[in-house]
Design a protein around this motif. Structure first.
Motif, PDB file in Angstrom:
ATOM      1  N   SER A 248       0.862  -1.182   0.000  1.00 33.52           N
ATOM      2  CA  SER A 248       0.000   0.000   0.000  1.00 33.52           C
ATOM      3  C   SER A 248       0.894   1.226   0.000  1.00 33.52           C
ATOM      4  CB  SER A 248      -0.900   0.033   1.240  1.00 33.52           C
ATOM      5  OG  SER A 248      -1.748  -1.074   1.270  1.00 33.52           O
ATOM      6  N   LEU A 249       0.605   2.149  -0.895  1.00 33.43           N
ATOM      7  CA  LEU A 249       1.383   3.373  -1.002  1.00 33.43           C
ATOM      8  C   LEU A 249       0.414   4.544  -0.902  1.00 33.43           C
ATOM      9  CD1 LEU A 249       2.476   1.137  -3.353  1.00 33.43           C
ATOM     10  CD2 LEU A 249       4.401   2.674  -3.105  1.00 33.43           C
ATOM     11  N   THR A 250       0.811   5.599  -0.201  1.00 35.12           N
ATOM     12  CA  THR A 250      -0.113   6.704   0.026  1.00 35.12           C
ATOM     13  C   THR A 250       0.449   8.034  -0.456  1.00 35.12           C
ATOM     14  OG1 THR A 250       0.735   7.039   2.274  1.00 35.12           O
ATOM     15  CG2 THR A 250      -1.166   5.596   2.036  1.00 35.12           C
ATOM     16  N   VAL A 251      -0.481   8.912  -0.780  1.00 32.67           N
ATOM     17  CA  VAL A 251      -0.175  10.301  -1.103  1.00 32.67           C
ATOM     18  C   VAL A 251      -0.903  11.182  -0.099  1.00 32.67           C
ATOM     19  CG1 VAL A 251       0.227   9.825  -3.557  1.00 32.67           C
ATOM     20  CG2 VAL A 251      -2.057  10.476  -2.786  1.00 32.67           C
ATOM     21  N   ALA A 252      -0.557  12.462  -0.065  1.00 27.07           N
ATOM     22  CA  ALA A 252      -1.056  13.340   0.991  1.00 27.07           C
ATOM     23  C   ALA A 252      -2.398  13.996   0.697  1.00 27.07           C
ATOM     24  CB  ALA A 252      -0.013  14.419   1.297  1.00 27.07           C
ATOM     25  N   THR A 253      -2.744  14.170  -0.587  1.00 29.06           N
ATOM     26  CA  THR A 253      -3.944  14.946  -0.888  1.00 29.06           C
ATOM     27  C   THR A 253      -4.844  14.245  -1.900  1.00 29.06           C
ATOM     28  OG1 THR A 253      -2.992  16.152  -2.765  1.00 29.06           O
ATOM     29  CG2 THR A 253      -2.624  17.106  -0.558  1.00 29.06           C
ATOM     30  N   ALA A 254      -6.096  14.692  -1.937  1.00 29.60           N
ATOM     31  CA  ALA A 254      -7.052  14.175  -2.916  1.00 29.60           C
ATOM     32  C   ALA A 254      -6.605  14.515  -4.337  1.00 29.60           C
ATOM     33  CB  ALA A 254      -8.441  14.757  -2.639  1.00 29.60           C
ATOM     34  N   GLU A 255      -6.016  15.672  -4.520  1.00 26.59           N
ATOM     35  CA  GLU A 255      -5.532  16.066  -5.840  1.00 26.59           C
ATOM     36  C   GLU A 255      -4.415  15.144  -6.312  1.00 26.59           C
ATOM     37  OE1 GLU A 255      -5.857  18.249  -3.231  1.00 26.59           O
ATOM     38  OE2 GLU A 255      -7.716  19.178  -3.947  1.00 26.59           O
ATOM     39  N   GLU A 256      -3.548  14.731  -5.389  1.00 26.03           N
ATOM     40  CA  GLU A 256      -2.432  13.867  -5.759  1.00 26.03           C
ATOM     41  C   GLU A 256      -2.899  12.460  -6.146  1.00 26.03           C
ATOM     42  OE1 GLU A 256       1.472  15.411  -3.416  1.00 26.03           O
ATOM     43  OE2 GLU A 256      -0.102  14.490  -2.168  1.00 26.03           O
ATOM     44  N   ILE A 257      -3.890  11.919  -5.454  1.00 25.74           N
ATOM     45  CA  ILE A 257      -4.347  10.576  -5.818  1.00 25.74           C
ATOM     46  C   ILE A 257      -5.014  10.600  -7.186  1.00 25.74           C
ATOM     47  CG2 ILE A 257      -6.597  10.582  -4.624  1.00 25.74           C
ATOM     48  CD1 ILE A 257      -4.144   7.621  -4.863  1.00 25.74           C
ATOM     49  N   GLU A 258      -5.735  11.664  -7.486  1.00 29.98           N
ATOM     50  CA  GLU A 258      -6.338  11.798  -8.817  1.00 29.98           C
ATOM     51  C   GLU A 258      -5.264  11.948  -9.892  1.00 29.98           C
ATOM     52  OE1 GLU A 258      -9.349  14.844  -8.827  1.00 29.98           O
ATOM     53  OE2 GLU A 258     -10.304  13.993  -7.042  1.00 29.98           O
ATOM     54  N   ALA A 259      -4.244  12.758  -9.607  1.00 32.12           N
ATOM     55  CA  ALA A 259      -3.156  12.963 -10.573  1.00 32.12           C
ATOM     56  C   ALA A 259      -2.384  11.670 -10.810  1.00 32.12           C
ATOM     57  CB  ALA A 259      -2.218  14.062 -10.079  1.00 32.12           C
ATOM     58  N   LEU A 260      -2.141  10.916  -9.745  1.00 32.11           N
ATOM     59  CA  LEU A 260      -1.425   9.647  -9.881  1.00 32.11           C
ATOM     60  C   LEU A 260      -2.231   8.648 -10.707  1.00 32.11           C
ATOM     61  CD1 LEU A 260       1.269   8.409  -8.947  1.00 32.11           C
ATOM     62  CD2 LEU A 260       0.035   7.476  -6.979  1.00 32.11           C
ATOM     63  N   PHE A 261      -3.525   8.601 -10.464  1.00 27.24           N
ATOM     64  CA  PHE A 261      -4.394   7.720 -11.252  1.00 27.24           C
ATOM     65  C   PHE A 261      -4.332   8.094 -12.730  1.00 27.24           C
ATOM     66  CE2 PHE A 261      -8.534   6.818 -13.206  1.00 27.24           C
ATOM     67  CZ  PHE A 261      -8.552   5.436 -13.052  1.00 27.24           C
ATOM     68  N   ARG A 262      -4.424   9.387 -13.043  1.00 30.40           N
ATOM     69  CA  ARG A 262      -4.352   9.837 -14.439  1.00 30.40           C
ATOM     70  C   ARG A 262      -2.988   9.512 -15.060  1.00 30.40           C
ATOM     71  NH1 ARG A 262      -6.904  14.309 -12.147  1.00 30.40           N
ATOM     72  NH2 ARG A 262      -4.977  15.527 -12.288  1.00 30.40           N
ATOM     73  N   GLU A 263      -1.921   9.697 -14.280  1.00 30.16           N
ATOM     74  CA  GLU A 263      -0.563   9.401 -14.762  1.00 30.16           C
ATOM     75  C   GLU A 263      -0.439   7.926 -15.130  1.00 30.16           C
ATOM     76  OE1 GLU A 263       3.835   8.847 -12.782  1.00 30.16           O
ATOM     77  OE2 GLU A 263       2.560  10.431 -11.947  1.00 30.16           O
ATOM     78  N   PHE A 264      -0.904   7.043 -14.256  1.00 26.93           N
ATOM     79  CA  PHE A 264      -0.796   5.609 -14.513  1.00 26.93           C
ATOM     80  C   PHE A 264      -1.699   5.176 -15.666  1.00 26.93           C
ATOM     81  CE2 PHE A 264       0.594   4.440  -9.891  1.00 26.93           C
ATOM     82  CZ  PHE A 264       1.791   5.109 -10.092  1.00 26.93           C
ATOM     83  N   ARG A 265      -2.882   5.765 -15.758  1.00 28.28           N
ATOM     84  CA  ARG A 265      -3.787   5.435 -16.865  1.00 28.28           C
ATOM     85  C   ARG A 265      -3.144   5.824 -18.195  1.00 28.28           C
ATOM     86  NH1 ARG A 265      -9.361   8.083 -16.304  1.00 28.28           N
ATOM     87  NH2 ARG A 265      -8.085   9.873 -16.795  1.00 28.28           N
ATOM     88  N   ALA A 266      -2.527   7.003 -18.243  1.00 30.66           N
ATOM     89  CA  ALA A 266      -1.870   7.454 -19.465  1.00 30.66           C
ATOM     90  C   ALA A 266      -0.679   6.560 -19.830  1.00 30.66           C
ATOM     91  CB  ALA A 266      -1.411   8.905 -19.304  1.00 30.66           C
ATOM     92  N   ALA A 267      -0.058   5.946 -18.820  1.00 34.49           N
ATOM     93  CA  ALA A 267       1.088   5.061 -19.057  1.00 34.49           C
ATOM     94  C   ALA A 267       0.658   3.650 -19.455  1.00 34.49           C
ATOM     95  CB  ALA A 267       1.966   5.000 -17.804  1.00 34.49           C
ATOM     96  N   GLY A 268      -0.658   3.387 -19.471  1.00 36.12           N
ATOM     97  CA  GLY A 268      -1.154   2.082 -19.878  1.00 36.12           C
ATOM     98  C   GLY A 268      -1.073   1.010 -18.807  1.00 36.12           C
ATOM     99  N   VAL A 269      -1.092   1.423 -17.549  1.00 39.14           N
ATOM    100  CA  VAL A 269      -1.028   0.476 -16.435  1.00 39.14           C
ATOM    101  C   VAL A 269      -2.329  -0.327 -16.361  1.00 39.14           C
ATOM    102  CG1 VAL A 269      -0.934   0.342 -13.905  1.00 39.14           C
ATOM    103  CG2 VAL A 269       0.585   1.907 -15.126  1.00 39.14           C
TER     104      VAL A 269
END
Length: 139
Positions: A85-106
């Motif tokens: 389990s890995l965590t980020v500090a803010t709601a904005e960061e979890i959304e940004a991380l999700f978008r980053e991984f989706r764009a990378a084809g994860v």
């Protein structure tokens, strides 16, 4: 009576945790973590490599090569047995991380969702089937 600040603690402080994932191919796993998830390879060990560490920001994950899966894949998926389990500090960061991984084809095991306990999270599946939870606050 002495001030609390003057009291010396003898209790050890744990400063980090480094989950260990079991993988079939160290190079392929390092390539996945670096190329898809934005981690850097800290080191590989052995000839051929059988152990490695990857890191991103404050997170470290150790990778250990094994000849066959340690956990039954059907059981892992059915019970959602998380490897880390890995965590980020803010709601904005979890959304940004999700978008980053989706764009990378994860490959997502679970897309971004709000949990009843006040978190937003998603789960990805690495090439060896390890389930990695990424979480942050919902708001």
């Amino acid at each position: 009576m002495p001030d609390r600040a003057d009291t010396i603690s003898t209790k050890a402080v744990i400063t980090a945790a480094e989950p260990q994932l079991f993988v079939a191919d160290i190079k392929a796993s390092c390539d996945f973590f670096a190329g898809k998830l934005g981690f850097a390879v800290a080191f590989t060990y052995g000839e051929p490599p059988f152990y490695a560490q990857v890191g991103r920001d404050g997170a470290r994950i150790n990778l250990r090569c094994v000849a066959q899966p340690v956990i039954d894949q059907a059981l892992r998926d059915r019970e959602q047995l998380l490897s880390a389990s890995l965590t980020v500090a803010t709601a904005e960061e979890i959304e940004a991380l999700f978008r980053e991984f989706r764009a990378a084809g994860v490959t997502f095991f679970q897309t971004l969702k709000r949990e009843p306990w006040g978190a937003r999270d998603f789960i990805i599946k690495d090439p060896d089937g390890n389930l990695l939870l990424f979480a942050g606050p919902a708001e």
